[in-house]
Design an enzyme around this catalytic site. Sequence first.
Site, PDB file in Angstrom:
ATOM      1  N   LYS A 111       4.931  15.087  20.825  1.00  0.00           N
ATOM      2  CA  LYS A 111       3.701  15.137  20.024  1.00  0.00           C
ATOM      3  C   LYS A 111       2.879  16.379  20.341  1.00  0.00           C
ATOM      4  CE  LYS A 111       2.871  10.236  19.009  1.00  0.00           C
ATOM      5  NZ  LYS A 111       1.853   9.174  19.104  1.00  0.00           N
ATOM      6  N   LYS A 193      15.391   8.251  14.875  1.00  0.00           N
ATOM      7  CA  LYS A 193      14.849   6.923  14.573  1.00  0.00           C
ATOM      8  C   LYS A 193      13.953   6.938  13.337  1.00  0.00           C
ATOM      9  CE  LYS A 193      10.534   6.717  17.036  1.00  0.00           C
ATOM     10  NZ  LYS A 193       9.529   5.864  17.593  1.00  0.00           N
ATOM     11  N   LYS A 196       7.295   6.662  10.938  1.00  0.00           N
ATOM     12  CA  LYS A 196       6.283   6.698   9.886  1.00  0.00           C
ATOM     13  C   LYS A 196       5.765   8.107   9.648  1.00  0.00           C
ATOM     14  CE  LYS A 196       3.230   4.457  13.230  1.00  0.00           C
ATOM     15  NZ  LYS A 196       2.697   3.145  13.583  1.00  0.00           N
TER      16      LYS A 196
HETATM   17  P1  AMP Z   1       4.880   3.096  16.727  1.00  0.00           P
HETATM   18  O1  AMP Z   1       5.419   3.326  15.374  1.00  0.00           O
HETATM   19  O2  AMP Z   1       5.271   4.191  17.667  1.00  0.00           O
HETATM   20  O3  AMP Z   1       3.429   2.752  16.766  1.00  0.00           O
HETATM   21  O4  AMP Z   1       5.638   1.837  17.295  1.00  0.00           O
HETATM   22  C1  AMP Z   1       5.246   0.496  17.169  1.00  0.00           C
HETATM   23  C2  AMP Z   1       6.357  -0.398  17.726  1.00  0.00           C
HETATM   24  O5  AMP Z   1       7.504  -0.330  16.886  1.00  0.00           O
HETATM   25  C3  AMP Z   1       6.848  -0.003  19.124  1.00  0.00           C
HETATM   26  O6  AMP Z   1       7.214  -1.158  19.860  1.00  0.00           O
HETATM   27  C4  AMP Z   1       8.057   0.835  18.830  1.00  0.00           C
HETATM   28  O7  AMP Z   1       8.965   0.867  19.902  1.00  0.00           O
HETATM   29  C5  AMP Z   1       8.643   0.116  17.615  1.00  0.00           C
HETATM   30  N1  AMP Z   1       9.395   1.047  16.770  1.00  0.00           N
HETATM   31  C6  AMP Z   1       8.934   2.181  16.190  1.00  0.00           C
HETATM   32  N2  AMP Z   1       9.900   2.794  15.479  1.00  0.00           N
HETATM   33  C7  AMP Z   1      11.013   2.024  15.614  1.00  0.00           C
HETATM   34  C8  AMP Z   1      12.355   2.127  15.123  1.00  0.00           C
HETATM   35  N3  AMP Z   1      12.742   3.120  14.332  1.00  0.00           N
HETATM   36  N4  AMP Z   1      13.217   1.159  15.472  1.00  0.00           N
HETATM   37  C9  AMP Z   1      12.838   0.132  16.261  1.00  0.00           C
HETATM   38  N5  AMP Z   1      11.600  -0.021  16.758  1.00  0.00           N
HETATM   39  C10 AMP Z   1      10.691   0.906  16.443  1.00  0.00           C
END
Ligand code: AMP
Length: 324
Positions: A111, A193, A196
């Site tokens: 980031k 992965k 968003k």
């Molecule tokens: P974030 O989008 O980083 O705020 O992640 C929120 C939650 O979703 C966290 O527990 C991440 O580890 C999980 N997460 C985010 N992207 C993925 C993905 N592509 N596959 C599985 N889990 C995800």
Amino acid sequence: MQKLFSGVQPSGNLHIGNYLGAVKQWVALQEQSESILCVEDLHAITVPQDPEVLRKKTLEIAKIYLASGIDPAKSTLFVQSHVSAHSELAWILNTIARMGDLDKMTQYKDKSQKEGETTSIGLYDYPVLMAADILLYDTEVVPVGDDQLQHIELARTLARRFNERFGETFVVPEGRIQKEGARIMGLDDPTKKMSKSAPSEYNYISLTDDEETVLRKVKKAVTDSGTDITYSDDRPGLKNLINIYSLFGDKTPDEIVTMYEGQGYGAFKTGLASVISGFLTPFQERLAAISDDEVKAILEAGAVKARAQAEAKMKQVRERVGLL
Ligand code: AMP
Ligand code: TRP
């Protein structure tokens, strides 16, 4: 009952990776755990946020928890900034966290590369605040996607270090990832992965996508050369789609391969889109039915419960550290 803590930041649109990697696990685990689930707004402001959007997203994330099946009678649901102990403990943990611990965090490295010199101190310190979230509640398990394991490792390090220096105070938590949901890959690029912040909307399926959008995105998803449906590491695009199918359709990858034997990608993709929408459509109806007032009342009640627990822990921490 095991004590569980987890959370998501209210930034961007949640996608099916967030749901499958994190929220879905919480719903299953709330039956056998004392669950504390948080909307991590203080984490979200480590990168610039529009205040109005942040307020809206904070309520939306809480509604998403509820529409996914989180039951406020079983789980404590609250907003991070409503319990000031999170910030206070983060400060104290800052005094035992080392630059060496934080310098190796890959999420920060990624980031901060984008933001260069304008990167906030908050972004660097993000994992310490996350450790405070977890350690305040004597958390035993932290269900997350695998990208968060490094942060949980830091929470474990800080718990041990604090306990050694000041006496047994914190439980050393365990991260918990789900085998297939741990990492849902991008639909347009199965080597990274689902995210968003991806530049193309064809990377992800948002939890608010309608049936037509889901079908359009699934049809465009990258598959690999070959025409038959098989599940293997040499075909990462297809493997990712089968994983998604498996998690939404409650079938094993082998069962899915058998179902589509002799059929091509077309039939498989139509089937996949319908399994995803089969979850999303009723989910979106539940989401739309929850009012702002309803969710605010749930969050307020959750904050009261969380505050009581956090305050008891902080009392102990202040005493151990020698704060008068
Ligand atoms: P974030 O989008 O980083 O705020 O992640 C929120 C939650 O979703 C966290 O527990 C991440 O580890 C999980 N997460 C985010 N992207 C993925 C993905 N592509 N596959 C599985 N889990 C995800
Ligand atoms: N950093 C996590 C994410 O991006 C969100 C988070 C903040 C979290 N505090 C937490 C997750 C505590 C689990 C436990 O997904």
